[in-house]
Each structure stands twice: as C-alpha cells, then as structure tokens.
Design a protein around this motif. Structure first.
Motif, PDB file in Angstrom:
ATOM      1  N   GLY A  20       0.827  -1.207   0.000  1.00  0.00           N
ATOM      2  CA  GLY A  20       0.000   0.000   0.000  1.00  0.00           C
ATOM      3  C   GLY A  20       0.860   1.255   0.000  1.00  0.00           C
ATOM      4  N   ALA A  21       1.961   1.238   0.760  1.00  0.00           N
ATOM      5  CA  ALA A  21       2.883   2.378   0.756  1.00  0.00           C
ATOM      6  C   ALA A  21       3.565   2.529  -0.607  1.00  0.00           C
ATOM      7  N   LEU A  22       3.866   1.397  -1.272  1.00  0.00           N
ATOM      8  CA  LEU A  22       4.437   1.475  -2.616  1.00  0.00           C
ATOM      9  C   LEU A  22       3.467   2.118  -3.597  1.00  0.00           C
ATOM     10  N   ALA A  23       2.167   1.824  -3.438  1.00  0.00           N
ATOM     11  CA  ALA A  23       1.168   2.456  -4.305  1.00  0.00           C
ATOM     12  C   ALA A  23       1.141   3.963  -4.085  1.00  0.00           C
ATOM     13  N   LEU A  24       1.192   4.384  -2.823  1.00  0.00           N
ATOM     14  CA  LEU A  24       1.225   5.816  -2.508  1.00  0.00           C
ATOM     15  C   LEU A  24       2.502   6.451  -3.045  1.00  0.00           C
TER      16      LEU A  24
END
Length: 464
Positions: free
Chosen positions: A58-62
């Motif tokens: 999820g942090a990679l998506a952000l």
C-alpha cells in the motif's frame, strides 16, 4: 477498528513518503523482507487486519503516485493487459461487496489476491527500465525464493511450523503417514510450492542473463545461480505436490533451453533434465512417501468429482455466481458427487472452476480475457527478444513461470491466495517493462519505418 485504521494510515503515509524518492529500492526491500516478516508482522495476530504485505505494498502504491518516475510510452499489448486486469479487479470487488454473509472476508481476499498484485505489477513495470534493473528484480526474487525454501527445509528438519502464525494451521496429511506438510512462511503449502516455482524461473533468468561473454562476474554468477536454484528445487521437492515436481522439470527445460531459433538447445536441455530426473528417482523408489504420492489416484478422482459439483453450483447462478468464498456453502446444498467410487472434496481445486462457480460467467470471462492478454505480452516479448540474450532469457523465465502458475491453477485453487499472485505480478511486470522500454528506445520514426520495411541496414528484429 478505528485504532487499526488510524495506525494503518500513519504507517502507509510514513513509509510512502520514505519510498517515493527511491521507489525502485523500496520495491526490492519489500520483495526480500516479505518472506521473513510475513508470519510475524501482523496486527492483531488473530484475524490480522494489518500485515506486512498490505502495509508495504500500500505504501508502494502511494509512493508510485507521488514519485517522478519517467513512464515510457504504453505498448498496446501491455495496455490491453492492464485494462483487462482493471476490469477483472473491478468485477471481483463488485462481487465481494454483494456477497453476504462474509463481505469482510471477501474484501480481504480482494486486497491480498487482486489489489496488491496489481500494485506490484505497476511498480515493477515503472522501475525495471534497464537490463540491469531487470536482473536486480530477478535477484530479489531469487533471494526471496531462497529464503522461502530454507524456511521450508528447516521446518522439515527441525519439526516446527509457521502456518499458524500466518493465519492458517499446520496441515497433517494422513494419506502419507501423518506427515505435516511444509508451508514455509505462508498459511498453506500450495502457496509455498508455487512461490518456489515462480522464483526458480526468475533465478534461471538471473543466472542465464549474467553469463554474457566478457562479464567479469561470470564465474560468481555460475556459482551462485545453480547453487540457489538447487536450494529452491529441494524446497519444492519437500512440498510433496506432484504438480510442483512436474513444474520443476518444466521450468528447468524451458528456462535453460528455450531460445530463439535454437531448437537444438531446447532438445538438449530436455534430455539432460530428463536424465537427471531419472537418476534422482532411482533412490526414491524405496521411499514409502514417494511411492504413496506417485501412486495415489484417489485424490485425482476426488478432484474430478469436485469439478462435477462445481459445474452444478455454476448452473445454480450462471451469470454472477454464488459469491466469493461461498463454494463450500453451496456445495453442502448441492450434495456430493463421486468418481471411481471417491467422493468430492470441500474445495474447488481449480482457480478457473472456482471463479466460474463463485463469480459466474461474468468473472470467468474477465479472467480468461486477462490470461489471453498475458499470452499476447509473451508473444510480443518473443518478437522483441531476438538477438538480445537478456530478453531471450527473460522470455523463457516468464513463459516457464506462467506455465507453472497455469498448471497449479488448473489443479489447485491458487487465485484467492495472495503471495504467489504478487510474485507472478513481478515476472509479468518485468515483461511489460522490457516491451515498453524497448518500444521507447526505437522511437516513433524507427517504428514507422519498420512498419513500412525501410529501416536501412538495421534488421527488423533489432528495431523491435
């Protein structure tokens, strides 16, 4: 729930801000750390809502949204696959929201098995722009697979298990003397075996692409590649899945032998792998476990009976299916079936049949369309790879890994299981990056000239 959501938002924001300037290294860090922290970085431990993969991906998506990654022109084959993936994800999400009871469980499956792999594909597709970075991603998969294999090997040697810490439970196989099936860091042994198959394909790509003439590190590559591949094959052997054994042979033949216009190499690789398999099988003939696994036909009959049940379930709701995770509930209402005197089991035992029964013809058609677009990517990569040893090795690895995933999915229900989907997404992301960056290097003028057959002395294959 409120505290968990606040904690998740804080973690996603903090890690996303740290990862945005170095998205490539952040993706590699997630890939290597995932098998180590998957059983332990979970909150709460029972019925975990926050997991290491959910937070990091999820942090990679952000970070991908905030980063200034230079995105190459989109190739038609890659664009078609991305559209098919978005459509499938949207239909999956819609069916999750309309599944009752069990909506929360269905949404968790959507996040782990569909949404996170989509993010991983996008990150890999946008950061693997050079041959060096492609090999670095493959090295990350190689390390990931080695860690998974070592966990499985030590589980067998020291009789411990991590499945109960990963949201599952230790599986005891009473058909082969009550042996506890190895699952590595994951909740079920199927994911363990398929992850090793996919990482084995990536390991062969890293090894074969690093054997270029003049490479000062070729000796190190020839030492590390076969050694880590042997560790992963050993881990696959301990999984006791016959499909994993067959996939190991298939991946070795395709990964080592498939090259453009070199059919002799493929034939030689097949003969060598077959000869090695015969040598290894000879001492295994005295093993009771091996003989039981090879000669057991009851589980095959049980799965065929389950397929008959799945068709009956689909007929009860042909358009949109019975709902995510509702196969077993519907099976109890449909009743049992028998093949060769063996009753059906409580699982679809096929990703395709499970999708057909739970999502109907709508979700099944979207899944088939996505598979067809993946085949189109492989064909385009094959056209571009001629004359480029790195891309030829990548094409062989993606074909081998995709074939292994297909074989597992025909026999087992792999689609709702997240970690193996994420590893497959990395392989497909490498293929997409190779196609798009190769397209960007040719330039629009050369592509137009190629279409009209006027590229001067440069071969058409080199331009592609």
């Amino acid at each position: 729930m409120t505290t968990t959501l606040i904690l998740a938002a804080a973690l996603l924001t903090a890690i996303g801000l740290l990862a945005a300037p170095n998205l490539y290294f952040a993706g590699m860090a997630w890939l290597v750390l995932s098998p180590l922290l998957y059983p332990f970085a979970r909150y709460p431990q029972s019925g975990a809502l926050l997991t290491f993969d959910r937070v990091c991906v999820g942090a990679l998506a952000l970070a991908l949204l905030m980063s200034k990654v230079r995105r190459p022109p989109r190739a038609p084959s890659v664009r078609a696959f991305a559209i098919a993936g978005v459509v499938f994800a949207g239909l999956f999400l819609a069916r999750c929201l309309t599944t009752s009871p069990g909506t929360l469980s269905a949404l968790q499956t959507f996040i782990d098995a569909v949404l996170l792999p989509c993010v991983v594909f996008a990150v890999c597709r946008n950061t693997a722009g050079t041959h060096r970075r492609m090999r670095a991603w493959a090295a990350g998969l190689m390390v990931c697979g080695t860690i998974v294999a070592l966990l499985g090997i030590t589980e067998r040697l020291f009789a411990y298990e991590l499945a109960s810490r990963s949201g599952g439970s230790a599986r005891v196989d009473h058909e082969i003397g009550g042996i506890v099936r190895v699952s590595g860091p994951y909740s079920v042994p199927e994911v363990y075996a398929l992850v090793l198959a996919l990482t084995l394909a990536a390991t062969l790509f890293w090894w074969m692409s690093g054997r270029a003439r003049g490479n000062p590190r070729r000796g190190l590559v020839d030492l590390v590649g076969p050694m880590l591949a042997a560790v992963q094959i050993t881990g696959m052997a301990l999984s006791l899945f016959r499909v994993a054994w067959a996939c190991a042979l298939l991946i070795l033949v395709v990964g080592l032998g498939l090259r453009s216009r070199r059919r002799t190499r493929l034939a030689v690789a097949g003969v060598v792998v077959a000869f090695g398999a015969v040598i290894l099988l000879m001492p295994l003939q005295s093993s009771d476990v091996f003989r039981e696994r090879v000669g057991n036909t009851d589980n095959v009959a049980g799965r065929l009976a389950t397929h008959k049940v799945g068709i009956e379930i689909w007929r009860s709701a042909p358009v949109t299916g019975v709902g995510i995770h509702q196969f077993i509930v519907a099976q109890r209402q449909t009743g049992q079936q028998q093949v060769w005197g063996v009753r059906s089991v409580e699982s679809p035992h096929s990703s395709f049949l499970g999708t057909l029964a739970e999502q109907g013809i709508v979700g099944f058609t979207a899944l088939i369309a996505m598979c067809a677009c993946a085949v189109r990517i492989l064909r385009r990569l094959g056209e571009m790879s001629r004359g480029d040893p790195v891309l030829e090795a990548l094409r062989a690895a993606v074909l081998a890994g995709g074939s292994a995933y297909l074989l597992f999915s025909v026999e087992l229900t792999m689609l709702p299981l997240g970690p193996s989907n994420a590893v497959l997404a990395v392989l497909l992301g490498l293929a997409a990056a190779a196609i798009e960056n190769g397209r960007a290097r040719t330039g629009p003028e050369k592509r137009l000239a190629t279409e009209h057959g006027a590229v001067g002395a440069m071969p058409v294959e080199a331009v592609h």
